[in-house]
Design an enzyme around this catalytic site. Structure first.
Site, PDB file in Angstrom:
ATOM      1  N   ASP A 266       0.868  -1.185   0.000  1.00 32.97           N
ATOM      2  CA  ASP A 266       0.000   0.000   0.000  1.00 32.97           C
ATOM      3  C   ASP A 266       0.899   1.227   0.000  1.00 32.97           C
ATOM      4  O   ASP A 266       2.053   1.159   0.422  1.00 32.97           O
ATOM      5  CB  ASP A 266      -0.921   0.017   1.224  1.00 32.97           C
ATOM      6  CG  ASP A 266      -2.160   0.871   1.003  1.00 32.97           C
ATOM      7  OD1 ASP A 266      -3.222   0.317   0.681  1.00 32.97           O
ATOM      8  OD2 ASP A 266      -2.060   2.116   1.136  1.00 32.97           O
ATOM      9  N   SER A 267       0.348   2.360  -0.472  1.00 31.27           N
ATOM     10  CA  SER A 267       1.170   3.571  -0.483  1.00 31.27           C
ATOM     11  C   SER A 267       1.011   4.365   0.811  1.00 31.27           C
ATOM     12  O   SER A 267       1.715   5.350   1.021  1.00 31.27           O
ATOM     13  CB  SER A 267       0.784   4.444  -1.683  1.00 31.27           C
ATOM     14  OG  SER A 267      -0.591   4.747  -1.619  1.00 31.27           O
ATOM     15  N   ASN A 292       4.208   2.560  -4.362  1.00 30.62           N
ATOM     16  CA  ASN A 292       3.177   2.775  -5.370  1.00 30.62           C
ATOM     17  C   ASN A 292       2.943   1.434  -6.071  1.00 30.62           C
ATOM     18  O   ASN A 292       3.871   0.844  -6.619  1.00 30.62           O
ATOM     19  CB  ASN A 292       3.668   3.836  -6.365  1.00 30.62           C
ATOM     20  CG  ASN A 292       2.641   4.083  -7.459  1.00 30.62           C
ATOM     21  OD1 ASN A 292       2.002   3.166  -7.979  1.00 30.62           O
ATOM     22  ND2 ASN A 292       2.485   5.342  -7.808  1.00 30.62           N
ATOM     23  N   ALA A 293       1.730   0.968  -6.023  1.00 25.63           N
ATOM     24  CA  ALA A 293       1.426  -0.384  -6.525  1.00 25.63           C
ATOM     25  C   ALA A 293       1.773  -0.535  -8.009  1.00 25.63           C
ATOM     26  O   ALA A 293       2.251  -1.592  -8.428  1.00 25.63           O
ATOM     27  CB  ALA A 293      -0.046  -0.693  -6.298  1.00 25.63           C
ATOM     28  N   ASP A 313      -7.168  -4.772  -5.116  1.00 22.68           N
ATOM     29  CA  ASP A 313      -8.335  -4.031  -4.594  1.00 22.68           C
ATOM     30  C   ASP A 313      -8.024  -2.541  -4.571  1.00 22.68           C
ATOM     31  O   ASP A 313      -7.899  -1.929  -3.500  1.00 22.68           O
ATOM     32  CB  ASP A 313      -8.685  -4.552  -3.186  1.00 22.68           C
ATOM     33  CG  ASP A 313      -9.944  -3.894  -2.636  1.00 22.68           C
ATOM     34  OD1 ASP A 313     -10.737  -3.349  -3.433  1.00 22.68           O
ATOM     35  OD2 ASP A 313     -10.146  -3.930  -1.408  1.00 22.68           O
ATOM     36  N   CYS A 353     -14.270  -0.894  -7.142  1.00 21.82           N
ATOM     37  CA  CYS A 353     -15.341  -0.266  -6.365  1.00 21.82           C
ATOM     38  C   CYS A 353     -15.827   1.006  -7.053  1.00 21.82           C
ATOM     39  O   CYS A 353     -16.473   1.841  -6.441  1.00 21.82           O
ATOM     40  CB  CYS A 353     -14.880   0.014  -4.939  1.00 21.82           C
ATOM     41  SG  CYS A 353     -13.424   1.049  -4.848  1.00 21.82           S
TER      42      CYS A 353
HETATM   43  N1  SAH Z   1      -8.027  -3.986   0.256  1.00 16.29           N
HETATM   44  C1  SAH Z   1      -8.316  -3.038   1.310  1.00 16.29           C
HETATM   45  C2  SAH Z   1      -8.939  -1.757   0.802  1.00 16.29           C
HETATM   46  C3  SAH Z   1      -8.132  -1.010  -0.211  1.00 16.29           C
HETATM   47  S1  SAH Z   1      -8.635   0.641  -0.385  1.00 16.29           S
HETATM   48  C4  SAH Z   1      -9.239  -3.676   2.323  1.00 16.29           C
HETATM   49  O1  SAH Z   1      -9.958  -4.608   1.985  1.00 16.29           O
HETATM   50  O2  SAH Z   1      -9.269  -3.217   3.465  1.00 16.29           O
HETATM   51  C5  SAH Z   1      -7.459   1.261  -1.465  1.00 16.29           C
HETATM   52  C6  SAH Z   1      -6.070   1.418  -0.891  1.00 16.29           C
HETATM   53  O3  SAH Z   1      -5.232   1.780  -1.968  1.00 16.29           O
HETATM   54  C7  SAH Z   1      -5.879   2.480   0.170  1.00 16.29           C
HETATM   55  O4  SAH Z   1      -5.351   1.889   1.320  1.00 16.29           O
HETATM   56  C8  SAH Z   1      -4.859   3.456  -0.431  1.00 16.29           C
HETATM   57  O5  SAH Z   1      -3.894   3.902   0.522  1.00 16.29           O
HETATM   58  C9  SAH Z   1      -4.193   2.603  -1.458  1.00 16.29           C
HETATM   59  N2  SAH Z   1      -3.610   3.268  -2.623  1.00 16.29           N
HETATM   60  C10 SAH Z   1      -4.131   4.246  -3.393  1.00 16.29           C
HETATM   61  N3  SAH Z   1      -3.333   4.499  -4.456  1.00 16.29           N
HETATM   62  C11 SAH Z   1      -2.265   3.659  -4.358  1.00 16.29           C
HETATM   63  C12 SAH Z   1      -1.119   3.413  -5.148  1.00 16.29           C
HETATM   64  N4  SAH Z   1      -0.901   4.095  -6.269  1.00 16.29           N
HETATM   65  N5  SAH Z   1      -0.254   2.453  -4.747  1.00 16.29           N
HETATM   66  C13 SAH Z   1      -0.475   1.749  -3.628  1.00 16.29           C
HETATM   67  N6  SAH Z   1      -1.543   1.930  -2.847  1.00 16.29           N
HETATM   68  C14 SAH Z   1      -2.432   2.862  -3.199  1.00 16.29           C
END
Ligand code: SAH
Length: 410
Positions: A266-267, A292-293, A313, A353
């Protein structure tokens, strides 16, 4: 009998705003009327013919230009969604109706919500309480009030008293979205406790335990809408697992019960800090990576890393219909990289979502990603949001979450 004092007058005025809906009337266009006939509950401002002298947040009677009655609604003087229907008949006492709807929402969930003490208790339009969201985290409730009508003091009081009576929480907290209050022309409000003193607790979903903190400034809450998908993902997952966009680690910790090695990305550092505390709470080992994913998946796939199970997700890429194309490209890239990294027989759990991306469009994107990755994917499950986030067929906006679980060919 005329009111005797200024204080009495105030009470009478309030009662007329909330109760005596016969006095406040909005007239809607044929297009607005057709929407209601189709079972939707919203009328846009552009479909109002008149709303003369209607107080912000009041209960109104809704008629068309021919005088046909559609029932009662909550009125917003500033939102583009000017009218949200609450009943096909008159509503003499809205706080009383709200109490009844709260009880019905609790009754609806009793047989459907199992193996958890965290779930959505009230989901706005889907529980016939537009503008109101209440989540339960074990003994702490978290409420979000999103419209003028729900913000009225007698409505808040009825909500708090009914929730306290029915669920006996240790505390009720309010989450405040400053932007929404601004759009609704409501005065700014600080988040915080409305009842009780407890701000943090531990809740459990499917036997996995999580920290919850309703404290100010903290990122609060969990993605309760994914609760049933966590259990489903855990059922199929195996081997080495990767949870992409892991937030506070819910998928990763569910997978950790089945998979010998779990890595999660996660970021957000604060989210990962909670994730790490959640791992300790469950006595699980997960490797948390702050990155960053998109960059990480690119590096990992270039480095020919392989996994047996991958969860995607991401946050909602399509916030509006306008950025749909960009959003679809984002989903395609993520799914393509994940599919390339899956070993034969691997499991992909991929979610969206974004309300603006339909299930068909999402399936199409994953299909194209599979084609480009030269993988055949067998669809094991096509899932949506947990049943405590009900989807009302005639209100498409109540459904937004898609979760596909697929098996990559051997
Ligand atoms: N899977 C989680 C919910 C994810 S919500 C659960 O079930 O609880 C989306 C997440 O993506 C958030 O935590 C946000 O911090 C992260 N995020 C947003 N952009 C991102 C990126 N570019 N790289 C990594 N994480 C990111």
């Amino acid at each position: 009998m005329p009111p005797r004092s200024a204080a009495d007058r105030k009470i009478v005025d309030r009662a007329s705003a909330l109760g005596a809906q016969s006095r406040a009337n909005v007239v809607i266009s044929q297009r607005g009327a057709q929407r209601l006939k189709n079972g939707h509950v919203w009328v846009y401002r552009s479909d109002l013919v008149s709303a003369d002298g209607v107080a912000p947040g009041s209960v109104v009677a809704v008629t068309d230009e021919r005088g046909r009655s559609f029932g009662s609604a909550l009125y917003s003087s500033s939102s583009q969604i000017a009218v949200r229907m609450i009943s096909s008949g008159p509503v003499p006492d809205f706080p009383d109706l709200l109490r009844e709807r709260v009880r019905q929402a609790i009754t609806y969930r009793k047989p459907l919500v199992q193996n958890t003490d965290a779930y959505r208790v009230i989901f706005s339009e889907a529980d016939f309480l537009p503008g109101l969201i209440v989540d339960r985290y074990n003994d702490v409730l978290s409420a979000q009030i999103l419209t003028q009508a729900m913000d009225a003091e007698p409505v808040r009081a009825a909500l708090l008293s009914e929730l306290s009576e029915q669920l006996q929480p240790a505390a009720i907290a309010e989450r405040v979205d400053a932007h929404i209050r601004d759009l609704e022309q409501l005065p700014p409000r600080a988040p915080g406790l409305l009842r009780g003193e407890k701000t943090s607790t531990i809740f459990a979903m499917n036997g996995v335990r999580f920290h919850y903190d309703a404290g100010e400034g903290q990122k609060t809450g969990a993605f309760l809408d994914q609760r049933e998908n966590y259990a489903a993902a855990a059922q199929y997952a195996r081997g080495e697992a990767l949870d992409v966009f892991c937030y506070q680690g819910a998928f990763a910790l569910h997978l950790a019960a089945r998979c010998p090695r779990v890595t999660a990305v996660d970021s957000s550092r604060p989210a990962l800090e909670v994730a790490d505390r959640n791992a300790a709470l469950n006595q699980r080992e997960v490797e948390w990576i702050e990155a960053n994913a998109f960059d990480l998946l690119k590096d990992y796939s270039a480095g020919r890393r392989q996994y047996d199970s991958i969860v995607l997700d991401p946050p909602a890429f399509a916030k509006t219909r306008k950025n749909l194309e960009t959003a679809l490209r984002g989903y395609k890239e993520l799914n393509l990289r994940a599919l390339k990294m899956l070993r034969p027989g691997g499991v992909l759990v991929t979610c969206s979502c974004s309300y603006h991306v339909s299930e068909e469009e999402f399936v199409q994107v994953v299909t194209e990603a599979a084609r480009d990755a030269r993988r055949t994917v067998r669809l094991l499950e096509k899932r949506g949001q947990a049943k405590d986030h009900p989807v009302v067929l005639s209100i498409p906006e109540t459904g937004y979450l898609k979760c596909l679980i697929g098996l990559v060919n051997y």
